[in-house]
Design a protein around this motif. Structure first.
Motif, PDB file in Angstrom:
ATOM      1  N   ALA A  96      50.068  46.458  34.504  1.00 56.42           N
ATOM      2  CA  ALA A  96      49.850  45.652  33.290  1.00 56.42           C
ATOM      3  C   ALA A  96      49.169  46.476  32.201  1.00 56.42           C
ATOM      4  N   ARG A  97      48.187  47.269  32.598  1.00 56.37           N
ATOM      5  CA  ARG A  97      47.474  48.091  31.605  1.00 56.37           C
ATOM      6  C   ARG A  97      48.367  49.212  31.076  1.00 56.37           C
ATOM      7  N   ASP A 115      51.607  49.043  30.772  1.00 58.96           N
ATOM      8  CA  ASP A 115      52.531  48.386  29.842  1.00 58.96           C
ATOM      9  C   ASP A 115      51.873  48.153  28.485  1.00 58.96           C
ATOM     10  N   ALA A 116      50.530  47.988  28.504  1.00 56.27           N
ATOM     11  CA  ALA A 116      49.796  47.774  27.250  1.00 56.27           C
ATOM     12  C   ALA A 116      49.358  49.091  26.601  1.00 56.27           C
ATOM     13  N   ASP A 142      47.538  51.700  28.028  1.00 54.48           N
ATOM     14  CA  ASP A 142      46.274  52.276  28.503  1.00 54.48           C
ATOM     15  C   ASP A 142      46.515  53.670  29.102  1.00 54.48           C
TER      16      ASP A 142
END
Ligand SMILES: Nc1ncnc2c1ncn2[C@@H]1O[C@H](COP(=O)(O)OP(=O)(O)O)[C@@H](O)[C@H]1O
Ligand SMILES: CC(=O)OP(=O)(O)O
Ligand SMILES: [Mg+2]
Length: 378
Positions: free
Chosen positions: A260-261, A263-264, A266
């Motif tokens: 998730a990170r 994909d964002a 990070d």
């Protein structure tokens, strides 16, 4: 049909399952038990054992992670077996203590029931000498029992057998690279149903990047941290086993969070993800070379079964090896045992949910039957 209770006491969880034949009569999972020490595991186990109907129980099968040189098959637990498992605690510090607690609590609460230990290391006892040895002075290695043992054997065995079945082949004629990606992670080259080589070594620390473990590093890092960094060996042990891998790189050992990170955008999560997947790819290439012919690459365990982005990245760019994932077949909509490579691909890429508890139950039943057979013949 008699019943068998399986206990899988992990470093941070207790999984249990009650089998009636091969049917599940009950199961459960207690998570985050390790932080308060062994008392935690005792309390979790005592509450499990008091809440389950254990009438007609023929045996308790225990997962034991390190069996060392001594155990190449499932074994009935005696005081001597317990002592041997305890001697191996330094080589599996996150696992053997929890496994021992499970055995001791079950013995105390179920004194008349046979306890069987099923070892993660047993499946790998077939590794040839060149895979087992480390290239250090043989006399030193022999004196201190330094060799590759390998772990997750129950899972690699079960998953390679299921893969052959999924492909409609005999396991004895099937070469599989199994990728067990859970909190701990290991790769295994399974040749004709036998372990040829695996990425975990003397302990479950070597090999792939894991949730909290570093996997492969240059041993000089340890000397350097000791001599120049001033850390003592226990601190280095703790660093490499508990504060490395995904947690050391990105502060989180849950692959869902890492993805998730990433994909964002990070950066730390992206680096952790890339290192995790590229390390897997390196082992797949090495094991393909060592096997010579690969029939399947199979993903299993929490990350391997659920994380399509990891499967795609770990096998990207391997078409020259005949290895590819079909994105339409791995779109997250399917579950269970499945093939995710394109039709007609030279190597099948598979997802096979592992079932260590079922395999432990099967092996426990086998020990009971072998134990009874001689007296029945008399
Ligand atoms: N949907 C998912 N996507 C990515 N990772 C997942 C998913 N579900 C579970 N996981 C990962 O699986 C890991 C646990 O795997 P598991 O095989 O249960 O490990 P263990 O038996 O070693 O505790 C967790 O750390 C989590 O990151
Ligand atoms: C041996 C090992 O690493 O086991 P787990 O993945 O359960 O931590
Ligand atoms: Mg596991």
């Amino acid at each position: 049909m008699s019943r068998i209770l399986v206990l899988n006491c992990g470093s941070s969880s207790v999984k249990w399952r009650l089998f009636h034949g091969s049917d599940t009569a009950g199961k459960g999972l207690v998570e985050r038990v390790g932080s308060g020490g062994p008392a935690d595991h005792e309390a979790a186990l005592a509450s499990i054992l008091s809440s389950v109907d254990l009438s007609g129980l023929a045996a308790v099968g225990h997962r034991v992670v390190h069996g060392g040189d001594r155990f190449s098959a499932p074994t009935i637990v005696t005081d001597e077996v317990i002592a041997a498992v305890r001697d191996l605690v330094p080589l599996a510090p996150l696992h053997n203590p929890a496994n021992l607690t499970g055995i001791e609590v079950a013995r105390r609460l179920l004194p008349d029931v046979t306890q069987v230990a099923v070892f993660d290391t047993a499946f790998h006892r077939t590794m040839p000498a060149w895979a087992r040895a480390y290239a250090i002075d043989t006399s030193v290695a022999d004196r201190w029992g330094i060799q590759r043992y390998g772990f997750h054997g129950t899972s690699h065995e079960y998953v390679s057998r299921r893969t052959a079945a999924l492909l409609g082949r005999e396991v004895t004629d099937t070469n599989v690279i199994t990728l067990h990606l859970g909190n701990g992670a290991s790769a295994c080259a399974v040749k004709g149903g036998r372990s040829l080589i695996t990425s975990m070594g003397m302990s479950p620390l070597e090999g792939l990047v894991m949730g909290t473990r570093s996997g492969d590093i240059d041993p000089t890092i340890i000397f350097h941290l000791r001599r120049v960094g001033g850390l003592d060996v226990d601190q280095i042990d703790e660093l490499l086993n508990r504060r490395s891998g995904l947690v050391g790189l990105a502060g989180d050992n849950d692959m869902r969070e890492i993805i998730a990170r990433r994909d964002a955008g990070d950066a730390a999560a992206t680096l952790a993800f890339d290192m995790y997947c590229q390390r897997i790819k390196g082992y797949v290439g090495a094991y393909a070379a060592l096997l010579g012919r690969v029939d399947a690459v199979t993903f299993t365990a929490g990350v391997g079964e659920n994380a399509a982005p990891v499967r795609a990245a770990a096998l990207a760019g391997l078409t020259a090896f005949g290895i590819a994932v079909d994105p339409d077949r791995d779109d997250g909509a399917r579950s269970g045992e499945r093939i995710i490579s394109p039709d007609g691909a030279p190597v099948a890429v598979c997802v096979v949910p592992t079932d260590e508890e079922l395999e432990i139950a099967i092996q426990t039943r086998g020990v009971l039957e072998a134990d009874r057979a001689p007296s029945e013949q008399r």
